[in-house]
Design a protein around this motif. Structure first.
Motif, mmCIF file in Angstrom:
data_model
loop_
_atom_site.group_PDB
_atom_site.id
_atom_site.type_symbol
_atom_site.label_atom_id
_atom_site.label_comp_id
_atom_site.label_asym_id
_atom_site.label_seq_id
_atom_site.Cartn_x
_atom_site.Cartn_y
_atom_site.Cartn_z
ATOM 1 N N GLY A 12 0.935 -1.351 -0.164
ATOM 2 C CA GLY A 12 -0.052 -0.039 0.114
ATOM 3 C C GLY A 12 0.748 1.318 -0.045
ATOM 4 O O GLY A 12 2.151 1.390 0.881
ATOM 5 N N PRO A 13 0.535 2.283 -0.772
ATOM 6 C CA PRO A 13 1.224 3.609 -0.804
ATOM 7 C C PRO A 13 1.185 4.457 0.102
ATOM 8 O O PRO A 13 2.056 5.284 0.265
ATOM 9 N N GLU A 14 -0.158 4.421 0.748
ATOM 10 C CA GLU A 14 -0.247 5.563 1.611
ATOM 11 C C GLU A 14 0.564 5.674 2.866
ATOM 12 O O GLU A 14 1.175 6.649 3.341
ATOM 13 N N PRO A 15 1.047 4.536 3.570
ATOM 14 C CA PRO A 15 2.117 4.624 4.585
ATOM 15 C C PRO A 15 3.266 5.376 4.046
ATOM 16 O O PRO A 15 3.902 5.998 4.899
ATOM 17 N N ILE A 16 3.830 5.034 2.872
ATOM 18 C CA ILE A 16 5.110 5.745 2.484
ATOM 19 C C ILE A 16 4.866 7.349 2.392
ATOM 20 O O ILE A 16 5.827 7.938 2.679
ATOM 21 N N PHE A 17 3.553 7.721 1.721
ATOM 22 C CA PHE A 17 3.471 9.292 1.567
ATOM 23 C C PHE A 17 3.508 9.916 3.202
ATOM 24 O O PHE A 17 4.065 10.931 3.263
ATOM 25 N N LYS A 18 2.756 9.287 3.991
ATOM 26 C CA LYS A 18 2.402 9.739 5.384
ATOM 27 C C LYS A 18 3.970 9.969 6.073
ATOM 28 O O LYS A 18 4.208 10.830 6.783
ATOM 29 N N LYS A 19 4.827 8.882 5.725
ATOM 30 C CA LYS A 19 6.010 9.069 6.762
ATOM 31 C C LYS A 19 7.042 9.814 5.984
ATOM 32 O O LYS A 19 7.711 10.562 6.650
ATOM 33 N N TYR A 20 6.982 9.904 4.596
ATOM 34 C CA TYR A 20 8.182 10.425 4.111
ATOM 35 C C TYR A 20 7.618 11.692 3.004
ATOM 36 O O TYR A 20 8.555 12.608 2.511
ATOM 37 N N GLN A 21 6.590 11.785 2.685
ATOM 38 C CA GLN A 21 5.814 13.239 2.158
ATOM 39 C C GLN A 21 6.482 13.354 0.860
ATOM 40 O O GLN A 21 6.810 14.310 0.337
ATOM 41 N N VAL A 22 6.609 12.009 -0.096
ATOM 42 C CA VAL A 22 7.093 12.096 -1.301
ATOM 43 C C VAL A 22 6.108 11.351 -2.115
ATOM 44 O O VAL A 22 5.553 10.097 -1.772
ATOM 45 N N ARG A 23 5.495 11.499 -3.442
ATOM 46 C CA ARG A 23 4.638 11.046 -4.208
ATOM 47 C C ARG A 23 5.245 11.233 -5.593
ATOM 48 O O ARG A 23 5.933 11.898 -6.001
ATOM 49 N N GLU A 276 3.530 14.033 16.696
ATOM 50 C CA GLU A 276 4.787 14.644 17.097
ATOM 51 C C GLU A 276 6.141 13.772 16.598
ATOM 52 O O GLU A 276 7.103 14.246 16.213
ATOM 53 N N LYS A 277 5.997 12.738 16.188
ATOM 54 C CA LYS A 277 7.006 11.563 15.775
ATOM 55 C C LYS A 277 7.119 11.704 14.608
ATOM 56 O O LYS A 277 7.888 11.147 13.678
ATOM 57 N N GLU A 278 5.892 11.932 13.676
ATOM 58 C CA GLU A 278 5.724 11.807 12.033
ATOM 59 C C GLU A 278 5.868 13.313 11.621
ATOM 60 O O GLU A 278 5.509 14.303 12.238
ATOM 61 N N GLU A 279 6.295 13.485 10.406
ATOM 62 C CA GLU A 279 6.405 14.506 9.465
ATOM 63 C C GLU A 279 5.031 15.037 9.206
ATOM 64 O O GLU A 279 4.101 14.135 9.210
ATOM 65 N N LYS A 280 4.843 16.202 9.196
ATOM 66 C CA LYS A 280 3.339 16.886 8.928
ATOM 67 C C LYS A 280 2.880 16.496 7.499
ATOM 68 O O LYS A 280 3.758 16.463 6.604
#
Length: 667
Positions: A12-23, A276-280
């Motif tokens: 699934g691609p959503e966790p990647i975007f939430k964590k790294y903010q790259v798409r 707080e531990k994850e990027e916005k």
């Protein structure tokens, strides 16, 4: 390839975007990481954009040696083939755009896996992948439905909406570079910049420097105004039928906003998903439309389900700089291509004729102007290009026949010359009106093209224009055709801003023998220059400017820019040029032409002529030293301006039936 892609989809691609903010976004959009395209032609271009919306820089790699030979190729926005992308750096908020070209003479199913490897963090310790499967179905039209697809164009126009485009133009390869023109570091020192402008009055030597600075000052004020529209917390909700669009209540923002929001970029950061531990998480889109109740924000991605109930977000408005960049380049190209005779025609004289002398241009009599010899005279002068190198100017209040004159000019050029014509206006509504008039006259309907920008709304296209524009019903999107196709049309109709695409695409100077700008009084000088600088050949081309400077002009936020050439008189190009060049106003119906030596106030005389579309007499009272503020009346003899000693009441009584437009009057 199938195994790798299936494993990736299972994650699934959503966790990647939430964590790294790259798409990775594309046009057409990917559905479950698959980009599906069906074509009947042998070629297709798919646009891709790699975006870094996070706060850390990333490196990405795309290996292209596995691409199917001679079927798929990767190109950059300039059309250059990319064999490999290795360790390309993407800083925060940067993106990398590319095109995947498909070409095949045979029908069938073609697949290609796009494998992006990313590295980021301290010593690139974080690694992750993003994949897209490109699936192209190439088929030959055989069925009745395929062969008559064109008959359903009108119906599809009414039911489809433009899909957001990601990347650069599909078919027009950039040739002329468009620089960034970033704000200078000293832009906040407005007092010093104002002194520099006051000390160095406008002339040919400082033309580019001065307008670059005025545009920078205006950009600075716009950005400051947009900052006031930002909100730390606001409720956003998805559109009922389009889940890639967010809605925002407009009342709070519009009440405190003095800048046009439509077209601006937006950055949306959900507050309830922050950790707080994850990027916005941030979503980047743009303002598609604004009405009295709501602001419509469009994005490239489809939003999660919780947005349908409303999500509290941080909202930031960002200036879309493309229009300003186009104006900056126009100012630079005007100097590069030596347009001094066009911009400063003082003391210049036509290389062919004077506007005050008879001309012998070939002319075909038509019913449109049969009973108006003055408009015929104006058309003859434009055909003869007698105002060169100065522009030919057409002034007049609403209803005085400016558009009628322009349409007749276009018709006469087509009938008597082998010349190409570029027709522009500041707004899409004015441009559509011109295009409708041209098509209704049935001049050369198969050689008329209306070039739209990629973000224009499909449902706003006039019915008669639908078959003469860049909308592609097969993909429900706008496209910009290649240069060869654009140059094949005799009449090109577009807005001043979109005309900059023709310059970028490398349409050669001199291709258009006539450049006509309607409603020129509503645009600043650098905006009028966008279609002229880079496309006009000064020795052979003729510019025609039409409009009414007494109507509302362009909106300028910077008071310094207003005082020095973007706002107060002379506010527009069509006001400034005649104030330099006209010694005797030869008024052709609604036309004023030049050039000539600079006059003194006593040398200017007004000739008032008959207008075909004005029921009452109309007089415009204005400063006598300005040839733009001329007088309009049915009288064929000059009308003198009343002195201050004259009673305005007595003057009005002595001229019954006059409509008087007063300048600088209160109450």
């Amino acid at each position: 390839m199938a195994r790798l892609f299936q494993q990736y989809r299972n994650k699934g691609p959503e966790p990647i975007f939430k964590k790294y903010q790259v798409r990775v976004t594309s046009n057409p959009h990917a559905v479950k990481d698959k980009i599906s395209v069906t074509v009947t032609k042998k070629e297709k271009v798919v646009l891709l954009s790699v975006e870094n919306n996070g706060t850390k820089q990333v490196y990405f790699t795309l290996q292209t040696f596995d691409f199917v030979k001679n079927i798929f190729t990767v190109r950059d926005c300039d059309g250059n083939i990319i064999k490999a992308i290795n360790d390309h750096l993407l800083r925060p908020r940067e993106s990398y755009k590319m095109k995947i070209h498909f070409s095949s003479d045979h029908s069938g199913l073609y697949e290609q896996l796009l494998f992006f490897k990313f590295e980021r963090g301290h010593q690139r310790s974080e690694t992750f992948d993003i994949m897209r499967l490109l699936e192209v179905v190439r088929r030959t039209p055989q069925s009745k439905e395929d062969s008559h697809a064109g008959s359903k164009v009108v119906k599809r126009f009414q039911t489809t909406r433009k899909t957001p485009l990601t990347g650069c133009e599909t078919n027009l390869t950039p040739v002329v570079h468009l620089r960034k023109y970033r704000l200078p570091k000293n832009i906040e020192n407005t007092e010093e910049l104002n002194r520099n402008l006051e000390e160095r009055k406008l002339n040919w030597r400082n033309y580019a420097w001065r307008f670059h600075l005025l545009l920078h000052l205006e950009e600075y004020e716009i950005c400051a105004a947009l900052t006031k529209c930002n909100r730390d917390e606001v409720l956003l909700i998805t559109h009922q039928s389009e889940n890639y669009m967010l809605l925002l209540k407009a009342d709070d923002i519009l009440n405190n906003c003095n800048v046009v929001l439509t077209g601006c970029d937006v950055l949306v950061t959900p507050l309830n998903e922050q950790n707080e531990k994850e990027e916005k998480i941030s979503y980047r889109g743009w303002v598609e439309d604004v009405d009295e109740e709501q602001i419509y924000l469009r994005f490239d991605e489809i939003f999660p389900e919780d947005f349908s109930k409303g999500v509290r977000c941080k909202l930031v408005f960002l200036l879309q700089r493309m229009p300003l960049r186009m104006q900056h380049r126009a100012a630079a190209l005007a100097c590069k291509h030596g347009l001094k005779g066009l911009l400063f025609p003082v003391g210049q004289h036509s290389t062919q004729h004077s506007c005050l002398m008879p001309v012998t241009a070939k002319f075909v009599r038509t019913p449109m102007l049969e009973n108006n010899p003055e408009q015929q005279k104006a058309v003859r002068h434009i055909l003869a290009r007698s105002a060169k190198p100065a522009p030919y100017l057409i002034f007049g209040p609403p209803g005085t026949g400016k558009t009628v004159t322009l349409i007749e000019v276009i018709k006469q050029i087509v009938l008597t010359q082998d010349s190409n014509i570029l027709v522009c206006a500041p707004s899409n509504s004015a441009t559509d009106h011109l295009c409708e008039k041209i098509l209704k006259e049935n001049i050369v309907p198969h050689e008329v093209f209306r070039l739209y920008c990629l973000s224009y709304k499909v449902d706003k296209i006039p019915e008669i224009v639908k078959m003469h524009c860049s909308f592609n019903p097969a993909t429900s999107t706008f496209e910009i055709p290649p240069k060869k196709d654009l140059m094949s049309y005799k009449i090109m109709v577009t807005t001043l801003q979109t005309a900059g695409r023709l310059v970028t695409g490398g349409v050669s100077p001199g291709h258009y023998s006539y450049i006509i700008v309607d409603e020129a009084g509503q645009a600043v000088e650098t905006e009028c220059l966008i279609p002229i600088a880079g496309l006009l050949k000064p020795l052979s081309g003729q510019v025609v400017l039409a409009g009414d400077p007494k109507q509302l002009g362009p909106i300028i936020l910077s008071t310094i820019a207003q005082r020095n050439g973007l706002g107060e008189h002379p506010v527009t190009y069509m006001e400034r040029v005649p104030s330099l060049s006209v010694s005797s106003l030869d008024v052709h119906g609604v036309s004023v032409c030049g050039p000539g030596p600079a006059p003194g106030p006593a040398e200017i005389r007004h000739q008032l002529l008959d207008f075909p579309h004005v029921d009452k007499e109309m007089v415009l009272l204005a400063p006598v030293h300005s040839p733009v503020h001329c007088l309009y009346s049915k009288s064929s003899s000059p009308v003198t301006r009343p002195t201050m000693a004259d009673s305005s009441e007595n003057f009005c009584r002595s001229q019954p039936g006059l409509l008087m437009l007063m300048e600088n009057s209160a109450g």
